[in-house]
Design a protein around this motif. Sequence first.
Motif, PDB file in Angstrom:
ATOM      1  N   PHE A 109       0.790  -1.235   0.000  1.00 47.74           N
ATOM      2  CA  PHE A 109       0.000   0.000   0.000  1.00 47.74           C
ATOM      3  C   PHE A 109       0.827   1.294   0.000  1.00 47.74           C
ATOM      4  O   PHE A 109       0.629   2.145  -0.871  1.00 47.74           O
ATOM      5  CB  PHE A 109      -0.998  -0.041   1.161  1.00 47.74           C
ATOM      6  CG  PHE A 109      -1.948   1.111   1.182  1.00 47.74           C
ATOM      7  CD1 PHE A 109      -2.822   1.333   0.132  1.00 47.74           C
ATOM      8  CD2 PHE A 109      -1.975   1.986   2.259  1.00 47.74           C
ATOM      9  CE1 PHE A 109      -3.707   2.395   0.140  1.00 47.74           C
ATOM     10  CE2 PHE A 109      -2.848   3.055   2.277  1.00 47.74           C
ATOM     11  CZ  PHE A 109      -3.718   3.258   1.214  1.00 47.74           C
ATOM     12  N   PRO A 110       1.780   1.457   0.930  1.00 53.68           N
ATOM     13  CA  PRO A 110       2.541   2.708   0.908  1.00 53.68           C
ATOM     14  C   PRO A 110       3.346   2.893  -0.386  1.00 53.68           C
ATOM     15  O   PRO A 110       3.529   4.018  -0.844  1.00 53.68           O
ATOM     16  CB  PRO A 110       3.472   2.604   2.115  1.00 53.68           C
ATOM     17  CG  PRO A 110       3.419   1.204   2.565  1.00 53.68           C
ATOM     18  CD  PRO A 110       2.141   0.619   2.073  1.00 53.68           C
ATOM     19  N   GLU A 112       2.378   1.737  -3.308  1.00 48.48           N
ATOM     20  CA  GLU A 112       1.372   2.106  -4.292  1.00 48.48           C
ATOM     21  C   GLU A 112       1.097   3.619  -4.210  1.00 48.48           C
ATOM     22  O   GLU A 112       0.978   4.292  -5.232  1.00 48.48           O
ATOM     23  CB  GLU A 112       0.104   1.316  -3.953  1.00 48.48           C
ATOM     24  CG  GLU A 112      -0.941   1.260  -5.028  1.00 48.48           C
ATOM     25  CD  GLU A 112      -2.126   0.417  -4.559  1.00 48.48           C
ATOM     26  OE1 GLU A 112      -1.907  -0.690  -4.003  1.00 48.48           O
ATOM     27  OE2 GLU A 112      -3.265   0.875  -4.727  1.00 48.48           O
ATOM     28  N   LEU A 113       1.018   4.131  -2.984  1.00 49.20           N
ATOM     29  CA  LEU A 113       0.741   5.554  -2.792  1.00 49.20           C
ATOM     30  C   LEU A 113       1.828   6.429  -3.407  1.00 49.20           C
ATOM     31  O   LEU A 113       1.552   7.504  -3.923  1.00 49.20           O
ATOM     32  CB  LEU A 113       0.623   5.893  -1.299  1.00 49.20           C
ATOM     33  CG  LEU A 113      -0.575   5.339  -0.543  1.00 49.20           C
ATOM     34  CD1 LEU A 113      -0.484   5.728   0.926  1.00 49.20           C
ATOM     35  CD2 LEU A 113      -1.873   5.859  -1.135  1.00 49.20           C
ATOM     36  N   SER A 114       3.069   5.951  -3.363  1.00 51.59           N
ATOM     37  CA  SER A 114       4.126   6.812  -3.889  1.00 51.59           C
ATOM     38  C   SER A 114       4.586   6.366  -5.271  1.00 51.59           C
ATOM     39  O   SER A 114       5.658   6.755  -5.724  1.00 51.59           O
ATOM     40  CB  SER A 114       5.293   6.865  -2.902  1.00 51.59           C
ATOM     41  OG  SER A 114       5.714   5.571  -2.620  1.00 51.59           O
ATOM     42  N   ARG A 157       4.671  -3.204   6.650  1.00 55.58           N
ATOM     43  CA  ARG A 157       4.117  -2.073   5.898  1.00 55.58           C
ATOM     44  C   ARG A 157       4.866  -0.778   6.232  1.00 55.58           C
ATOM     45  O   ARG A 157       5.175   0.019   5.347  1.00 55.58           O
ATOM     46  CB  ARG A 157       2.628  -1.945   6.228  1.00 55.58           C
ATOM     47  CG  ARG A 157       1.913  -0.873   5.451  1.00 55.58           C
ATOM     48  CD  ARG A 157       0.428  -0.847   5.739  1.00 55.58           C
ATOM     49  NE  ARG A 157       0.131  -0.368   7.087  1.00 55.58           N
ATOM     50  CZ  ARG A 157      -1.104  -0.106   7.528  1.00 55.58           C
ATOM     51  NH1 ARG A 157      -2.133  -0.317   6.745  1.00 55.58           N
ATOM     52  NH2 ARG A 157      -1.292   0.324   8.751  1.00 55.58           N
TER      53      ARG A 157
ATOM     54  N   MET B 128       1.398   7.373   5.991  1.00 52.42           N
ATOM     55  CA  MET B 128       2.217   6.901   4.873  1.00 52.42           C
ATOM     56  C   MET B 128       2.313   7.956   3.785  1.00 52.42           C
ATOM     57  O   MET B 128       2.770   7.679   2.678  1.00 52.42           O
ATOM     58  CB  MET B 128       1.603   5.636   4.292  1.00 52.42           C
ATOM     59  CG  MET B 128       1.646   4.473   5.242  1.00 52.42           C
ATOM     60  SD  MET B 128       0.756   3.106   4.515  1.00 52.42           S
ATOM     61  CE  MET B 128      -0.379   2.727   5.805  1.00 52.42           C
ATOM     62  N   GLY B 129       1.824   9.144   4.082  1.00 48.99           N
ATOM     63  CA  GLY B 129       1.942  10.235   3.120  1.00 48.99           C
ATOM     64  C   GLY B 129       0.863  10.240   2.056  1.00 48.99           C
ATOM     65  O   GLY B 129       1.074  10.773   0.972  1.00 48.99           O
ATOM     66  N   ALA B 130      -0.292   9.639   2.348  1.00 40.24           N
ATOM     67  CA  ALA B 130      -1.369   9.625   1.357  1.00 40.24           C
ATOM     68  C   ALA B 130      -1.985  11.017   1.221  1.00 40.24           C
ATOM     69  O   ALA B 130      -2.157  11.722   2.198  1.00 40.24           O
ATOM     70  CB  ALA B 130      -2.455   8.630   1.765  1.00 40.24           C
ATOM     71  N   GLN B 134      -5.960  10.214  -2.625  1.00 43.84           N
ATOM     72  CA  GLN B 134      -5.579   8.808  -2.433  1.00 43.84           C
ATOM     73  C   GLN B 134      -6.381   8.182  -1.304  1.00 43.84           C
ATOM     74  O   GLN B 134      -6.765   7.024  -1.373  1.00 43.84           O
ATOM     75  CB  GLN B 134      -4.079   8.706  -2.145  1.00 43.84           C
ATOM     76  CG  GLN B 134      -3.243   8.977  -3.385  1.00 43.84           C
ATOM     77  CD  GLN B 134      -1.760   8.955  -3.083  1.00 43.84           C
ATOM     78  OE1 GLN B 134      -1.319   9.449  -2.055  1.00 43.84           O
ATOM     79  NE2 GLN B 134      -0.988   8.386  -3.989  1.00 43.84           N
ATOM     80  N   LYS B 138      -8.350   5.091  -2.472  1.00 46.94           N
ATOM     81  CA  LYS B 138      -7.664   3.849  -2.096  1.00 46.94           C
ATOM     82  C   LYS B 138      -8.034   3.344  -0.711  1.00 46.94           C
ATOM     83  O   LYS B 138      -7.724   2.208  -0.363  1.00 46.94           O
ATOM     84  CB  LYS B 138      -6.146   4.037  -2.202  1.00 46.94           C
ATOM     85  CG  LYS B 138      -5.711   4.245  -3.643  1.00 46.94           C
ATOM     86  CD  LYS B 138      -4.209   4.238  -3.772  1.00 46.94           C
ATOM     87  CE  LYS B 138      -3.785   4.419  -5.204  1.00 46.94           C
ATOM     88  NZ  LYS B 138      -4.037   3.212  -6.015  1.00 46.94           N
TER      89      LYS B 138
END
Lengths: 337, 221
Positions: A109-110, A112-114, A157, B128-130, B134, B138
């Motif tokens: 997930f993290p 994917e976010l970046s 994660r 997580m910096g979303a 996002q 997500k």
Amino acid sequence: MKQPIIQIRNLGKEFKTSSGTVRALEGINLDIYQGEIFGIIGLSGAGKSTLVRCINYLEVPTEGDVLFEGESLASMTPAQQRKTRRSMGMIFQQFNLLAQRNVIRNVCFPMELSGVPKKEARARAMELLKTVGLEEKAKAYPVQLSGGQKQRVAIARALAMNPKVILCDEATSALDPNTTKSILALLKEINQKMGVTVIMITHEMSVIESICSRVAIIDQSRIAEVGSVSEIFSEPKTRIGRQLILGDAIHQANFGKSKKVRIIFDGRESEEPVISNLVLACRTPVNILYAATRDLDGKAMGQMIIQLPEDETEARRVYSYLKTVKIPFEEVTEYDV
Amino acid sequence: MTFDASTVEMIKTGIWETVYMTFLSSFLAYVIGLPLGVLLVVIDEDGIRPVPWLHKILGVVINLLRSVPFLILLFIVLPLSKLIIGTRIGSPAMIVPLTIAAAPYIARVVESSLREIDAGVIEAAKSMGASNWQIIWKVLLPECRPSLLVGAALAVTTILSYSAMAGFTGGGGLGAIAINNGYYRNEPFLMWVSVVLLVVLVQIIQEAGMRLSRLGDKRIR
């Protein structure tokens, strides 16, 4: 000493609620060094959870600043703050995994976010699952995991973006003692092998004791004491420090006119610390009034008169302990002594 | 009455008209209502991007639209149907009022589904910096998918029952058959056939929604 990776400068945080302003943090100054395991301990409501959220700016402080590797988070744009946050992994008491994603997709997930390419992310996620010992659970969903396994996934994660710091917010508070031990061991291993700085927020002194090198005690929105764990453990300087460290050990028991018991030593192993075991098991002090024991060829012979605390339940606990370990005893009156 | 070929044909057409009115307006209402529902959660006081004044205005507008009885809304909106679809009678003309009535309802249904999310999960995503986008795409929507599907079954069945009022404006569908043929022309049997078919449709939609929701829900072992 190494470079500070996080510097907290005169940080304060106020919350506006319907019943007025609440000051959660006040005048916090802390330096956390590269590669250490730093503990922040306090009673619930002391402000420690707010403090850890200010470190990665999940909560924006109302005063002061946080420097991450010398860069001020306060003067960053929100986009830059988000980018900096990726260098700080975070794990939580309630794990906070995505319930509709399986384990490997949670770890991805993290990334994917970046925007890490999917293939690369998967490979990295598998590697991390190996590190936390859960590679065979990659396809499982969070609901199928135990608490400890969920926290391992959360750790994998948090490590996904190669963070320099991991923030742990009561990460073991929802776990049983054995699981807590294994999670702490894992964090320590990550700290040593990867050089990741770990910040542990907890209310449990045992957590601090087992893995932290330095600790800050936070009480009523302020830092009460900071120092190495060994220093603070051997000589807490503040009232809150003593309360957290000594805890029940400074248990005040009132003896007064309470019951007295004669314990008979009729040849148990003399190496067995009978009274110490009793005190540890019952978590209550007893008052030794009289003792005459001898060691006869490794057998303890003789008797001892101890006085029990006035508190009924504590006295009862001592009685039932003596019964279970089968130590002969009898109650004595003032006259007998 | 006789249950001849033309009656059967009429009922078949009725089923088709009810289905297409319901699903087409549900789809259009979701196009409007889903973003509105998301917006309601996002800009709420404890949302990921609070805009309290807009939240208040939006809430009032939605409540206003929801408090107008559908039958009255239907007549108010028909001139608009004429403008958009070119006619104020028949089933196609129903699409406009159905969409307008259903969109605010769907916004509320979506809002209540999205509120079920655990705040901790959003916090984790933030850590997580979303970005907010996002978090919406997500975290919020995928995590609430089971609940959104249950809500969709609820919304579609409600729209289906609204569509039954098409009979009053010369529209079609099973409701129109029940009213025009069954009630006004006093053919009780035809009325009951229509009602039973409506009940069956509601059951199918409800069951399908629940099954889809359960099938996709990973929280179930």
